[in-house]
Design an enzyme around this catalytic site. Structure first.
Site, PDB file in Angstrom:
ATOM      1  N   GLU A   1      38.555 -21.912  14.280  1.00  0.00           N
ATOM      2  CA  GLU A   1      38.823 -22.022  15.725  1.00  0.00           C
ATOM      3  C   GLU A   1      38.545 -20.719  16.475  1.00  0.00           C
ATOM      4  O   GLU A   1      39.375 -20.252  17.265  1.00  0.00           O
ATOM      5  CB  GLU A   1      40.265 -22.492  15.960  1.00  0.00           C
ATOM      6  CG  GLU A   1      40.509 -23.910  15.491  1.00  0.00           C
ATOM      7  CD  GLU A   1      41.898 -24.445  15.838  1.00  0.00           C
ATOM      8  OE1 GLU A   1      42.724 -23.672  16.368  1.00  0.00           O
ATOM      9  OE2 GLU A   1      42.162 -25.630  15.567  1.00  0.00           O
TER      10      GLU A   1
ATOM     11  N   GLU B   1      39.872 -30.885  10.969  1.00  0.00           N
ATOM     12  CA  GLU B   1      41.289 -30.998  11.340  1.00  0.00           C
ATOM     13  C   GLU B   1      41.448 -32.201  12.255  1.00  0.00           C
ATOM     14  O   GLU B   1      40.875 -32.232  13.341  1.00  0.00           O
ATOM     15  CB  GLU B   1      41.808 -29.732  12.051  1.00  0.00           C
ATOM     16  CG  GLU B   1      42.034 -28.550  11.133  1.00  0.00           C
ATOM     17  CD  GLU B   1      42.753 -27.401  11.826  1.00  0.00           C
ATOM     18  OE1 GLU B   1      43.610 -27.663  12.704  1.00  0.00           O
ATOM     19  OE2 GLU B   1      42.460 -26.242  11.487  1.00  0.00           O
TER      20      GLU B   1
END
Length: 508
Positions: free
Chosen positions: A172, A291
């Site tokens: 991320e 995710e």
């Protein structure tokens, strides 16, 4: 409510990569400590791993698992987790404001993954650390012997290297919350150089570059374009993340977020195609949706807690209690991954144990399956083979996130070797049963092998230590085959897994 649906044996989407049913586990909360590892637990093995949890994990037949993070990895020193346990330092984990004891590191986790029969997908720290640290970590893990890092591993009692082929290039990195957050071009260049270094160690390595943390980021989808323009030729996948919830208590809108996810995948697929054309590249890049899960029941409460607590060790964090509504949603989302399997090759439920997870485990107590465990398990067991296009003709609804949403969510997988077709069906209507007529065109025969159903529960019904099987599948009734057509009734708010023996005959 009458619904007609059809598939054709030859109308194929893609061969499904088994890794579509992978998982993720992070050094966060009680995912590791008192999740998979609790030396003082009555059911711990000689190495401290919980055998009750391991059994539930094995039953999922998980192909791969992403480790060790997540936000955790962006300030992680992998060297802290190797060598004698009594010499390992305790560190402050800046991501989740807790203490990390480093009693589980790469070698212990590899041992657990081997017992669970799961392939490792490892993430490197590109937040607070460098290409050199990533290279050293990979050399420690995959090189046989005769170098500093490989011989260090051998000195730690691991003579045989780990055959790790999947490497995540950070986590991320578009997120300002991330330790070592970077701008797209800056990160793309670092990812490119790191990917080249890893592939120099082993040309069979697959690298996964960070895409957007979610499709609501202000930099989405330009982040993907800028990053891929820097590293396209040296990466194999770009990651997508997305979490879901029903905080507005609007069930139909919640279910329709699956359509929103389809648009997300389609958009990034377009970005991939654009960059490939712009660079005149020969290689293909696919999506790793590494995710995904439902996360909203305790999200706001726990966000307040962890930002102010005083560095606890393995605290209770994000331990969602999933309900029947969440199970129906997860079933539909897995259907969407099957329908998008031409683009999405890898997907990881986040996470596996305790932290937003299908498995819960009490410290010193019981372990149990959450409601979402079952659709994940059924997809993993029976969703391997060829994804077939399913056409659905029936009532639809409009809502905030999407219009013309079908009440029937359907996916189909053909296992040619076994001669089976599995239908995954969700009736999303709140009140009406669906009278189903599903044509299996191109097949000469079909008979029901197995029918599993989850239905008749309240949307807020959950499982727990005192009621571990309150929401669980049972054998289904009411669906049969006539003239190679599935016919029958689907109750409102129900999930069905219908396995059919279709033989190997083909209509001429």
């Amino acid at each position: 409510m009458r619904i007609r649906a059809s598939l054709h044996r030859d109308f194929k989407i893609s061969h499904i990569d088994d890794r579509l049913y992978s998982a993720f586990i992070e050094h966060m909360g009680r995912a590791i400590y008192s999740g998979i590892y609790e030396p003082d637990h009555p059911k711990a093995d000689a190495n401290g791993f919980r055998r009750d949890v391991l059994e539930l994990v094995r039953d999922l037949k998980i192909p791969a698992i992403r480790y060790p993070g997540g936000n955790f990895v962006s300030a992680y020193r992998w060297e802290d987790g190797v060598g004698p346990k009594d010499q390992r330092p305790v560190r402050l984990d800046l991501a989740w404001r807790s203490k990390e004891t480093n009693q589980i590191g790469i070698n212990e986790f590899a041992q657990w993954a081997d017992m669970a029969d799961i392939e490792m997908m490892l993430a490197v720290n590109l937040g607070s650390r460098s290409l050199e640290d990533a290279r050293n970590f990979a050399e420690y893990v995959i090189h046989p012997s005769g170098t500093y890092w490989s011989d260090l591993r051998r000195s730690h009692g691991v003579n045989k290297p780990y055959d790790v082929k999947m490497w995540c290039l950070g986590n991320e990195m578009d997120g300002p919350w991330q330790i070592g957050h970077k701008e797209a071009k800056e990160y793309g260049r670092l990812a490119d150089e790191t990917a080249k270094a890893l592939k120099a160690l082993d040309s069979n390595i697959e690298t996964i570059v960070c895409g957007s943390s979610n499709d609501q980021m202000p930099t989405y989808p330009d982040w993907e374009r800028e990053v891929l323009e820097e590293c396209y030729e040296n990466v194999d996948y770009i990651s997508l993340h997305k979490y879901f919830g029903n905080s507005s208590n609007d069930t139909l809108n919640y279910f329709a977020k699956i359509e929103e996810t389809g648009r997300y995948i389609q958009a990034i697929g377009g970005v991939i195609d654009f960059v490939k054309a712009k660079k005149r590249a020969r290689n293909d890049v696919y999506i790793c949706f590494d995710e995904w899960n439902v996360w909203y029941h305790r999200r706001e409460e726990d966000s307040r807690r962890w930002r102010s607590w005083d560095w606890p060790e393995a605290p209770d964090l994000l331990e969602e209690d999933y309900n029947f509504e969440d199970a129906l949603f997860v079933a539909g989302l897995l259907n969407e991954f099957i329908r998008r399997s031409d683009r999405v090759r890898i997907a990881c439920i986040a996470q596996l144990v305790n932290v937003i997870a299908p498995i819960r485990a009490e410290k010193s107590g019981l372990a149990w399956r959450q409601t979402i465990y079952y659709p994940y398990q059924f997809a993993s067991l029976y969703g391997r083979g060829i994804a077939l296009n399913v056409s659905v003709d029936g009532p639809t609804y409009d809502c905030k996130v999407a219009d013309d949403v079908s009440y029937l969510d359907a996916a189909a997988v053909h296992d040619e070797q076994a001669g089976t077709v599995t239908l995954f069906l969700v009736n999303r209507h709140l009140e009406e049963a669906a009278e189903l007529d599903f044509s299996l065109t191109g097949f000469t025969e079909a008979r029901v092998i197995e029918h599993k159903v989850m239905e008749g529960f309240g949307l807020r019904d959950t499982n727990g230590p005192g009621k571990p099987d309150a929401v669980a599948p049972r054998d289904g009734t009411g669906l049969g085959v006539e003239d190679v057509q599935v016919k029958g009734k689907l109750a409102p708010l129900s999930y069905h897994v219908l396995r059919l023996d279709v033989g190997r005959g083909v209509m001429s």
